[in-house]
Design an enzyme around this catalytic site. Structure first.
Site, short mmCIF file in Angstrom:
data_model
loop_
_atom_site.label_atom_id
_atom_site.label_comp_id
_atom_site.label_asym_id
_atom_site.label_seq_id
_atom_site.Cartn_x
_atom_site.Cartn_y
_atom_site.Cartn_z
N GLU A 20 -19.92 17.49 16.65
CA GLU A 20 -21.30 17.90 16.78
C GLU A 20 -21.82 19.23 17.12
OE1 GLU A 20 -24.17 14.34 16.88
OE2 GLU A 20 -24.84 15.58 18.66
N PHE A 22 -25.38 21.79 17.65
CA PHE A 22 -27.02 21.98 17.42
C PHE A 22 -27.22 23.45 17.06
CE2 PHE A 22 -26.55 22.66 21.99
CZ PHE A 22 -27.52 23.71 22.24
N PRO A 24 -28.42 26.87 18.18
CA PRO A 24 -29.05 27.55 19.32
C PRO A 24 -30.35 27.97 19.02
CG PRO A 24 -26.84 28.18 18.78
CD PRO A 24 -27.23 27.39 17.47
N TRP A 52 -30.71 18.03 13.85
CA TRP A 52 -31.80 18.66 13.21
C TRP A 52 -33.10 18.80 14.17
CZ3 TRP A 52 -32.91 19.74 8.45
CH2 TRP A 52 -34.09 19.75 8.14
N GLN A 186 -24.42 5.93 19.49
CA GLN A 186 -24.74 6.78 20.69
C GLN A 186 -23.64 6.97 21.67
OE1 GLN A 186 -26.35 8.76 22.44
NE2 GLN A 186 -28.52 7.91 22.60
#
Length: 610
Positions: A20, A22, A24, A52, A186
């Site tokens: 996973e 994200f 930047p 997202w 999680q």
């Protein structure tokens, strides 16, 4: 390819895994994430996922990144999609953009309500929960057959919900019955309760693949923040093992790798769990080490990725005309460029090496909030991209401020440890900030609300319990730094004093909500305010303050005022006060370069009248 189909046909001898990432926050970080994904792709993940961002805050970058990895390089990509702050039509726009780029997998989430839970209302009434996204996609002739849908699960309970375990399992079953194809959990640090939870999930009749989220511990401070943010339960044995080594970043990292390996071995030994979801936080070394120690590296999944790292030949910078730079290996980029791309040759394959900072050290010790803005991990938050603000915490600890005096009192209470958090810090005041507490108290009493600071340090041992970081046998250094919110008239007085009496020792940045930025730092100036010297290593700079990082943080800081204000009803005194502060105050960041004089910054700011 759909992830559910890849899992069904997966025939390797070892469990599969996904990574996973994200998007930047900076263009340079986005640029430098591409070669990082390239290097990790050599490990042959079954897929990667792209978050997202809280409230859809990174939607354009998320789609850009997912599109690049999927359509340009053929890495099957899962695009996270949330309900929060999605205006009517935005869900359709996001799904169409994903479909055009060849993305067939989405992770449907409600998303953390970045405006608080009690007064949060959906922007589009169609989408209030993750199940609404699942139902919508499955009911759409345009999207139903195209997308494989994943949903989130919380083995230890959702941190923002009071539903009991059976209620949470019922919610999960509803999402699967609505059409979800797989589950991503999680993160957790205790294998036994997780395996018990899996048995309960299966007993509910849920048969889709469960992919547990695993995040290796990176640093002690980030670990503490993360477990608080995500509501993760930590076994006493883990805390007991970390406490003696908490001031040695390398030992913490090593322990984090070993713990992740142990957890993965245990949860995959039963044969129930077929794959692992690595939450990388855009960091690569720990994930690589975990996979190597598991002896999973080199085993190929059913479909190999196109993106190949470390191939011979020069690197090319590719400039997106409306977004970010990428770094692409030309030996694998044939026919992938589009008319919107223009390429240019570069003589430096490692844009972080040399006098500014070595890219290899960007994430070795990511203890500074600013870090290096070129790092792909710059600005990392939690697993799902949440902001970290809790309405419950806000109302119970921060009360109901109705005047600027109330806000001053709140900051003082935080400084004196009468409350354990502030809107700008989810953790209590750090031990090093306690060493300069009288100075922070004086500034705050002036109405200069301090939110970040560090004392000057001249060669403390890297094992020092207050200031130390990095491997043993080294020395660490810091310049005095402070950051606070002030009214415009006070900013002008500060600027005048810096100009007349700073003598080149003092640099500052100041910014407001309206986008104005003031500074005496040259446009290309970079202030390293934390660095370390260790045996057999180059000088490591962990905290760097320059215009790009300040402006990125400034935008986040002012958004925190808006989130905090939203905890209170529209028209309330509290909301009006916090919104007026957001509109009228300036965020100021000041560095004094004389790190050999511990009181240099504070003497400059506090002596005499401004």
């Amino acid at each position: 390819m759909k992830l559910s189909d890849k899992i069904a046909t997966y025939n390797s001898s070892r469990p599969f895994y996904t990574f996973e990432f994200f998007p930047p926050r900076t263009d340079q970080g986005f640029e430098n994430l591409i070669p990082r994904i390239s290097r990790l792709s050599v490990l042959n993940p079954l897929a990667i996922s792209v978050t997202w961002g809280a409230g859809g805050s990174t939607r354009e970058r998320s789609i850009d990144l997912a599109g690049l990895t999927q359509s340009e390089y053929g890495i099957d990509t899962v695009l996270h999609l949330t309900c929060t702050n999605m205006l009517p039509g935005m869900v359709d726009d996001a799904l169409r953009a994903a479909k055009v780029r060849g993305i067939q997998n989405v992770l449907a989430l409600r998303g953390d309500p970045s405006r608080g839970t009690e007064h949060w209302t959906p922007v589009d009434s169609q989408f209030t929960r993750g199940i609404d996204l699942v139902k919508y996609i499955r009911s759409s002739p345009e999207f139903s057959s195209h997308f494989c849908i994943g949903v989130a699960a919380y083995p230890e309970g959702h941190p923002d919900r009071e539903t009991d375990e059976d209620g949470s399992l019922n919610v999960l079953k509803e999402k699967v019955d609505a059409g979800a194809d797989f589950i991503v959990t999680q993160l957790f640090y205790d294998a036994d309760p997780f395996l018990e939870w899996v048995d309960k999930v299966r007993a509910k009749g849920i048969t889709v693949p469960i992919i547990p989220g695993v995040m290796p511990i990176q640093t002690y401070s980030s670990f503490l923040r993360l477990i608080k943010l995500c509501g993760v339960k930590v076994p006493p044995s883990v805390m007991a093992a970390l406490e003696p080594i908490c001031h040695d970043d390398q030992l913490v990292k090593d322990y984090g790798v070993g713990l992740a390996v142990d957890i993965i071995r245990k949860i995959t030994s039963t044969g129930t769990i077929k794959g692992i979801h690595f939450c990388t936080l855009n960091l690569e070394k720990s994930v690589q080490l975990v996979i190597e120690k598991l002896q999973w590296a080199g085993s190929s999944p059913t479909t190999k990725n196109k993106l190949i790292a470390d191939a011979p030949g020069p690197m090319i910078h590719v400039q997106l005309t409306n977004s970010s730079d990428l770094v692409i290996d030309p030996t694998t980029a044939t026919n992938t460029a589009t008319s919107a791309l223009t390429s240019k040759q570069t003589s430096d394959p490692d844009p972080g090496r040399g006098e500014l900072n070595n890219a290899a050290t960007w994430d070795d010790f990511p203890n500074g909030r600013f870090g290096d803005y070129k790092s792909p991990a710059f600005g990392a938050q939690d697993q799902w991209g949440g902001s970290g603000l809790s309405q419950y915490e806000g109302l119970s600890e921060w009360g109901h401020p109705k005047s600027t005096d109330d806000l001053t009192s709140l900051i003082l209470r935080y400084l004196h440890s009468e409350v354990s958090s502030s809107p700008f810090s989810s953790l209590p005041l750090s031990p090093e900030s306690l060493t300069i507490l009288p100075h922070l108290e004086q500034l705050t009493k002036r109405g200069w609300w301090t939110i970040s600071s560090q004392p000057a340090v001249d060669g403390a041992c890297s094992t020092d319990e207050i200031f130390g970081w990095g491997p043993r046998g080294g020395y660490v250094y810091q310049k005095g730094f402070v950051e606070f919110f002030v009214e415009k008239q006070d900013l002008e007085k500060i600027e005048k004093k810096i100009k007349e009496k700073g003598q080149g020792w003092v640099h500052y940045f100041a910014g407001n909500l309206q986008g104005e930025c003031r500074s005496n730092v040259p446009d290309d100036g970079r202030n390293a305010v934390t660095w370390g010297m260790f045996p057999g290593q180059e000088i490591t700079q962990t905290t760097i303050i320059e215009r790009e990082s300040f402006l990125t943080w400034k935008d986040e800081a002012f958004s925190i005022w808006a989130e905090w204000a939203s905890f209170y009803p529209p028209g309330s005194e509290e909301r009006e006060l916090l919104n007026s502060v957001r509109r009228e105050r300036w965020l100021v960041s000041i560095v004094h370069h004389d790190y050999k004089r511990p009181d240099a910054l504070w003497t400059f700011l506090l002596d005499g009248e401004l």
